[in-house]
Design a protein around this motif. Structure first.
Motif, mmCIF file in Angstrom:
data_model
loop_
_atom_site.group_PDB
_atom_site.id
_atom_site.type_symbol
_atom_site.label_atom_id
_atom_site.label_comp_id
_atom_site.label_asym_id
_atom_site.label_seq_id
_atom_site.Cartn_x
_atom_site.Cartn_y
_atom_site.Cartn_z
ATOM 1 N N GLY A 31 -13.813 -78.660 -17.667
ATOM 2 C CA GLY A 31 -14.258 -79.872 -17.367
ATOM 3 C C GLY A 31 -14.426 -80.698 -18.401
ATOM 4 N N ALA A 32 -14.860 -80.357 -19.723
ATOM 5 C CA ALA A 32 -14.853 -80.984 -21.116
ATOM 6 C C ALA A 32 -13.266 -81.185 -21.384
ATOM 7 C CB ALA A 32 -15.501 -80.086 -22.097
ATOM 8 N N VAL A 33 -12.429 -80.674 -21.225
ATOM 9 C CA VAL A 33 -11.248 -80.862 -21.698
ATOM 10 C C VAL A 33 -10.737 -81.822 -20.912
ATOM 11 C CG1 VAL A 33 -8.705 -79.691 -21.531
ATOM 12 C CG2 VAL A 33 -10.589 -78.355 -22.295
ATOM 13 N N GLU A 34 -10.794 -82.017 -19.401
ATOM 14 C CA GLU A 34 -10.454 -83.108 -18.762
ATOM 15 C C GLU A 34 -11.089 -84.152 -19.055
ATOM 16 O OE1 GLU A 34 -10.876 -81.619 -14.970
ATOM 17 O OE2 GLU A 34 -9.181 -80.013 -14.698
ATOM 18 N N TYR A 35 -12.342 -84.201 -19.290
ATOM 19 C CA TYR A 35 -13.234 -85.292 -19.581
ATOM 20 C C TYR A 35 -12.624 -86.201 -20.968
ATOM 21 C CZ TYR A 35 -16.941 -88.548 -20.432
ATOM 22 O OH TYR A 35 -17.700 -89.622 -20.745
ATOM 23 N N ILE A 36 -12.520 -85.202 -22.316
ATOM 24 C CA ILE A 36 -12.194 -85.707 -23.318
ATOM 25 C C ILE A 36 -10.634 -86.111 -23.478
ATOM 26 C CG2 ILE A 36 -12.264 -85.105 -25.708
ATOM 27 C CD1 ILE A 36 -14.744 -83.521 -25.246
ATOM 28 N N GLU A 37 -9.741 -85.144 -22.984
ATOM 29 C CA GLU A 37 -8.442 -85.382 -22.954
ATOM 30 C C GLU A 37 -7.961 -85.154 -24.420
ATOM 31 O OE1 GLU A 37 -7.376 -88.858 -21.069
ATOM 32 O OE2 GLU A 37 -7.542 -88.265 -19.072
ATOM 33 N N PRO A 38 -8.081 -84.037 -25.199
ATOM 34 C CA PRO A 38 -8.166 -83.856 -26.355
ATOM 35 C C PRO A 38 -6.415 -83.685 -26.641
ATOM 36 C CG PRO A 38 -8.845 -82.045 -25.526
ATOM 37 C CD PRO A 38 -8.884 -82.852 -24.475
ATOM 38 N N ALA A 39 -6.001 -83.964 -28.125
ATOM 39 C CA ALA A 39 -4.825 -83.637 -28.558
ATOM 40 C C ALA A 39 -4.703 -82.221 -28.553
ATOM 41 C CB ALA A 39 -4.545 -84.214 -29.674
ATOM 42 N N ALA A 40 -5.692 -81.325 -28.950
ATOM 43 C CA ALA A 40 -5.499 -80.079 -29.043
ATOM 44 C C ALA A 40 -7.009 -79.142 -28.686
ATOM 45 C CB ALA A 40 -5.262 -79.590 -30.434
ATOM 46 N N ILE A 41 -6.936 -77.925 -28.102
ATOM 47 C CA ILE A 41 -8.151 -77.408 -27.889
ATOM 48 C C ILE A 41 -8.223 -75.903 -28.825
ATOM 49 C CG2 ILE A 41 -9.310 -76.314 -25.996
ATOM 50 C CD1 ILE A 41 -7.260 -77.942 -24.202
ATOM 51 N N TRP A 42 -9.423 -75.692 -28.984
ATOM 52 C CA TRP A 42 -9.722 -74.373 -29.708
ATOM 53 C C TRP A 42 -10.825 -73.745 -28.775
ATOM 54 C CZ3 TRP A 42 -6.927 -72.118 -33.887
ATOM 55 C CH2 TRP A 42 -6.005 -72.853 -34.368
ATOM 56 N N ALA A 43 -10.829 -72.632 -28.901
ATOM 57 C CA ALA A 43 -11.875 -72.111 -28.025
ATOM 58 C C ALA A 43 -12.376 -70.606 -28.813
ATOM 59 C CB ALA A 43 -11.538 -71.601 -26.619
ATOM 60 N N PHE A 44 -13.943 -70.659 -28.887
ATOM 61 C CA PHE A 44 -14.425 -69.467 -29.441
ATOM 62 C C PHE A 44 -15.273 -68.547 -28.327
ATOM 63 C CE2 PHE A 44 -13.990 -71.888 -33.446
ATOM 64 C CZ PHE A 44 -14.231 -71.171 -34.261
ATOM 65 N N GLU A 45 -14.788 -67.326 -28.292
ATOM 66 C CA GLU A 45 -15.257 -66.432 -27.238
ATOM 67 C C GLU A 45 -15.981 -65.395 -27.963
ATOM 68 O OE1 GLU A 45 -13.445 -63.456 -24.028
ATOM 69 O OE2 GLU A 45 -12.069 -64.521 -25.044
ATOM 70 N N PRO A 46 -17.303 -65.216 -27.405
ATOM 71 C CA PRO A 46 -18.399 -64.310 -27.899
ATOM 72 C C PRO A 46 -17.939 -62.863 -27.595
ATOM 73 C CG PRO A 46 -19.434 -65.486 -26.138
ATOM 74 C CD PRO A 46 -18.190 -65.925 -26.402
ATOM 75 N N THR A 47 -17.910 -61.797 -28.452
ATOM 76 C CA THR A 47 -17.914 -60.591 -28.181
ATOM 77 C C THR A 47 -19.114 -59.785 -28.806
ATOM 78 O OG1 THR A 47 -16.677 -60.100 -30.435
ATOM 79 C CG2 THR A 47 -15.352 -60.684 -28.476
#
Length: 160
Positions: A31-47
């Motif tokens: 939803g944040a991706v669709e709202y902001i429409e960024p040129a690129a996306i990075w995601a931090f996943e907790p482990t």
């Protein structure tokens, strides 16, 4: 006509790049991706936490995996907060040269703290808080583990 070097382009005019901290909230990240429409996306996943939480993160973000290349998916341990901060700051340092990073901390509060510290080191970087609009207890139970580190201006002096 030659394009302008990025350092001459005003910061607000640079393309937005979204840096997400992932949590178990269904479709919030996409939803944040669709709202902001960024040129690129990075995601931090907790482990490093309860495997049920990891499974919930994978399930809640399955639509994000379709648009996010594997090399832009970064893992961090909830038991190593300084390493998380260093990874996030390093990424941000590289992104801020040519883009406008927007940090959106879903998931563990540890990642939200790291985002705030990175924005302290890079004042032009935005940290967005996204809310569901209502407060609902989701049955999460604290693990009774305390992870902390005192951070001062000296810790951040080498950043940026």
């Amino acid at each position: 006509m030659r394009p302008k070097p990025s350092r001459l382009i005003p910061f607000r005019c640079r393309p937005p790049v979204l840096v997400l901290g992932l949590g178990y909230e269904n479709d919030k990240a996409i939803g944040a991706v669709e709202y902001i429409e960024p040129a690129a996306i990075w995601a931090f996943e907790p482990t490093g936490h309860d495997e049920r939480y990891s499974k919930a993160i994978r399930q809640a973000n399955k639509t994000l995996w379709d648009v996010l290349p594997q090399e832009k998916r970064l893992l961090y341990s909830v038991y190593h907060p300084f390493d998380c901060f260093v990874s996030l700051e390093s990424l941000t340092y590289g992104l801020v040269r040519e883009s406008r990073p927007i940090l959106v901390p879903f998931g563990p509060k540890l990642f939200a703290v790291c985002c705030l510290l990175v924005s302290f080191a890079h004042p032009m970087v935005s940290v967005w808080r996204v809310s569901s609009g209502h407060l609902v207890w989701r049955g999460s139970i604290p693990t009774n583990e305390v992870i902390w580190r005192i951070v001062g201006r000296d810790t951040l002096s080498g950043c940026g």
